[in-house]
Design a protein around this motif. Structure first.
Motif, PDB file in Angstrom:
ATOM      1  N   ALA A 384      39.479  34.241  43.269  1.00  0.00           N
ATOM      2  CA  ALA A 384      39.670  34.481  41.930  1.00  0.00           C
ATOM      3  C   ALA A 384      40.856  34.070  41.208  1.00  0.00           C
ATOM      4  O   ALA A 384      40.710  33.428  40.078  1.00  0.00           O
ATOM      5  N   LEU A 385      42.028  33.815  41.920  1.00  0.00           N
ATOM      6  CA  LEU A 385      43.235  33.001  41.341  1.00  0.00           C
ATOM      7  C   LEU A 385      43.007  31.824  41.021  1.00  0.00           C
ATOM      8  O   LEU A 385      43.468  31.040  39.885  1.00  0.00           O
ATOM      9  N   ALA A 386      42.213  31.052  42.020  1.00  0.00           N
ATOM     10  CA  ALA A 386      41.651  29.532  42.019  1.00  0.00           C
ATOM     11  C   ALA A 386      40.895  29.526  40.571  1.00  0.00           C
ATOM     12  O   ALA A 386      41.128  28.516  39.521  1.00  0.00           O
ATOM     13  N   TYR A 438      43.636  33.428  26.483  1.00  0.00           N
ATOM     14  CA  TYR A 438      44.481  32.770  27.336  1.00  0.00           C
ATOM     15  C   TYR A 438      45.756  33.467  27.958  1.00  0.00           C
ATOM     16  O   TYR A 438      45.803  33.702  29.179  1.00  0.00           O
ATOM     17  N   LEU A 439      46.196  34.361  27.317  1.00  0.00           N
ATOM     18  CA  LEU A 439      47.260  35.432  27.686  1.00  0.00           C
ATOM     19  C   LEU A 439      46.604  36.356  28.715  1.00  0.00           C
ATOM     20  O   LEU A 439      47.090  36.901  29.714  1.00  0.00           O
ATOM     21  N   ASP A 444      45.949  38.473  34.050  1.00  0.00           N
ATOM     22  CA  ASP A 444      45.055  38.733  35.329  1.00  0.00           C
ATOM     23  C   ASP A 444      45.367  38.066  36.516  1.00  0.00           C
ATOM     24  O   ASP A 444      45.456  38.578  37.604  1.00  0.00           O
ATOM     25  N   ALA A 445      45.901  36.823  36.513  1.00  0.00           N
ATOM     26  CA  ALA A 445      46.463  36.103  37.531  1.00  0.00           C
ATOM     27  C   ALA A 445      47.629  36.826  37.927  1.00  0.00           C
ATOM     28  O   ALA A 445      47.846  36.947  39.154  1.00  0.00           O
ATOM     29  N   GLN A 446      48.509  37.451  37.414  1.00  0.00           N
ATOM     30  CA  GLN A 446      49.664  38.017  37.435  1.00  0.00           C
ATOM     31  C   GLN A 446      49.330  39.600  38.259  1.00  0.00           C
ATOM     32  O   GLN A 446      49.807  39.773  39.325  1.00  0.00           O
ATOM     33  N   MET A 473      39.616  40.841  35.264  1.00  0.00           N
ATOM     34  CA  MET A 473      39.905  40.743  36.756  1.00  0.00           C
ATOM     35  C   MET A 473      41.277  41.355  37.100  1.00  0.00           C
ATOM     36  O   MET A 473      42.467  40.730  37.158  1.00  0.00           O
ATOM     37  N   PRO A 474      41.351  42.776  37.233  1.00  0.00           N
ATOM     38  CA  PRO A 474      42.388  43.416  37.512  1.00  0.00           C
ATOM     39  C   PRO A 474      43.047  42.982  38.924  1.00  0.00           C
ATOM     40  O   PRO A 474      42.249  42.614  39.796  1.00  0.00           O
ATOM     41  N   GLY A 475      44.303  43.168  39.277  1.00  0.00           N
ATOM     42  CA  GLY A 475      44.691  42.886  40.638  1.00  0.00           C
ATOM     43  C   GLY A 475      44.154  43.819  41.913  1.00  0.00           C
ATOM     44  O   GLY A 475      44.511  43.260  42.677  1.00  0.00           O
ATOM     45  N   THR A 476      44.034  44.373  41.458  1.00  0.00           N
ATOM     46  CA  THR A 476      43.657  45.243  42.495  1.00  0.00           C
ATOM     47  C   THR A 476      44.022  45.584  43.398  1.00  0.00           C
ATOM     48  O   THR A 476      44.438  45.373  44.214  1.00  0.00           O
TER      49      THR A 476
END
Length: 507
Positions: A384-386, A438-439, A444-446, A473-476
């Protein structure tokens, strides 16, 4: 907190005196209107330029940002004041107190008695068979049982201590997610303020064009309508900001109404790096409180099997006593040794061994399943991060610039009468909308990085094919709206991140 962006390029309108149907007075009005539109576009174009640097000047994955003093203080206060952490530590102390109890000997038994000949009176000192008795007995477990019971209790305390690590990780993740949500809300407020300023100026321009006969009344009405809608959205975002502040204050033990200033922006955080699959997996397996707890339970189950086998061996009981008889009779004494007879071993002790063996096997399989889930979650987050990293690159290297170019092109078309005023404003608004998406991608990446640091067991939500969905895309984890946790001590799941608030539709 608003962040002012200055445009280094002054955009000047061009005047075409050969345009059909124009008069000198009309050119003055039209030139002034176009200058105002260009002036409205210029801050948005500069805003888009802020994150549209070429790959040579901005890496795909931003470096680790410097520590945020506000976040660092919140984390320290949360770990110091959260009652959930104190609760977990007290439970560990309670478990440690059970260790010496498990290896202690059973309490001895003291018996006081009297034996008398006949019922006609007390015959002690007169009859040889009459006496007082003082007896003491002590049960002695078979050698090795006490040591095994102590080891079982120690491993149980070790498993309980993993809850302290889980609680600490969950508290940190909960604070980090709450702080990230606050940053995102405040940056969205900045975007909303910019859009509101644009619509105010647009309403002024639409009124001028309507009064000079160059524009339609619908343009003015549209601008006034959007201004009222923006006021509604601003009220909702302000309420959400206040809620986020109070949530963070509660997490850190502060007064709920205490102000919480921030200086960091979401765009400053960039896209984090989690390392390669092997390193990230090894880190998760080493730090996972759930896996550490499960491994302690596996070792405990093994010792329980050994203890169950040792329990088949008989325990002993020793007793001793004296019987003073009074008078000229010498005192008597006695000593006894007793032993348990496991004549029902087939239905008791052997069944305990079989039960403990089955429990040990189940615990081992549970640890294996947990390790598989951990490996899966790490790879889910890396994948997901990629995708988010590539999505952020698309925004920086093309999409945001294309939004600005589209707005500028639409303005040019409007100038020659080939586009409506609403199209110009809609194109300009698209810059804000793309910037907000974008934010959200960066946020989501964080959240994924927070979930990785929390060693969350929560699955990564599907991207749904777009990065524009709020909280897609939550961190989860947590909390949730993750919190792993590994459930969070505050009731959330680890690594579950709360879905972001609804996007500013229509922006």
């Amino acid at each position: 907190m608003a962040h002012t962006v200055h445009n280094p390029i002054a955009v000047q309108p061009s005047h075409d005196s050969s345009q059909p149907g124009s008069t000198s007075g009309g050119r003055r009005h039209r030139g002034g209107s176009f200058a105002l539109v260009l002036a409205l576009l210029s801050p948005l174009a500069a805003f888009a330029q802020e994150d549209t640097r070429t790959p040579s000047t901005q890496a795909a994955s931003a470096p680790v940002p410097p520590a945020d003093p506000a976040l660092t203080q919140l984390l320290a206060e949360a770990l110091e004041t959260r009652p959930e952490l104190r609760q977990a530590e007290a439970q560990v102390r309670a478990a440690l107190q059970r260790v010496p109890q498990a290896g202690a000997l059973p309490d001895p038994v003291l018996q006081l008695g009297i034996q008398n000949d006949g019922f006609n009176g007390l015959m002690i000192g007169e009859m040889e068979g009459s006496y007082f008795s003082i007896m003491a007995s002590q049960a002695l477990p078979f050698p090795g049982k006490r040591e095994l019971r102590t080891e079982v209790a120690q491993l149980g305390a070790k498993a309980t201590s993993a809850q302290v690590a889980r609680t600490r990780l969950s508290i940190e993740a909960e604070v980090r997610r709450g702080y990230l949500d606050l940053l995102l809300v405040r940056e969205r407020l900045v975007l909303l303020d910019r859009l509101q300023a644009l619509w105010k100026q647009s309403a002024d321009m639409a009124r001028i064009r309507y009064e000079t006969g160059e524009g339609a009344q619908s343009d003015l009405l549209r601008a006034q309508l959007e201004l009222n809608r923006l006021r509604q959205r601003q009220l909702a975002l302000r309420a959400e900001e206040n809620t986020r502040v109070r949530t963070l204050n509660r997490l850190s033990g502060r007064p709920l109404e205490a102000p919480l200033p921030t200086t960091t922006r979401v765009r400053d955080l960039g896209v984090p790096e989690l390392g390669d699959t092997e390193a990230a997996t090894r880190d998760a397996l080493e730090r996972s409180p759930e896996l550490a707890e499960q491994r302690a339970l596996v070792a405990q189950a093994g010792q329980q099997v050994a203890l169950a086998r040792r329990e088949r061996l008989p325990d002993f009981t020793v007793s001793a006593g004296v019987m003073p008889r009074g008078g000229d009779f010498p005192p008597m004494w006695q000593a006894n040794v007793g032993v348990n007879l496991p004549i029902f071993s087939g239905s008791k002790q052997k069944r305990v061994v079989a039960e403990s063996s089955a429990q040990a096997e189940a615990t081992a399989h549970a640890a294996e399943a947990l390790e598989q889930v951990l490996r899966l979650r790490v790879q889910e987050r890396l994948i997901a991060l990629a995708a988010l990293r590539d999505t952020a690159a698309i925004y920086r290297e093309g999409l945001l610039m294309q939004s600005a170019a589209t707005a500028e092109s639409t303005l040019t078309q409007y100038r020659v009468g080939r586009a409506s005023f609403a199209s110009v404003l809609e194109a300009n608004t698209g810059i804000i909308r793309d910037e907000e998406d974008y934010l959200r991608t960066l946020a989501d990446a964080q959240r994924l990085a927070i979930a990785q640091a929390e060693v969350s067991l929560e699955p990564v939500a599907s991207m749904g094919g777009t990065a524009q969905s709020a909280g897609s895309m939550p961190g989860t984890g947590g909390t949730p709206s993750a919190p792993a946790r590994g459930a969070s001590p505050a009731g959330g799941s680890p690594g579950a991140a709360p879905a972001s608030s609804s996007s500013m539709s229509g922006m």
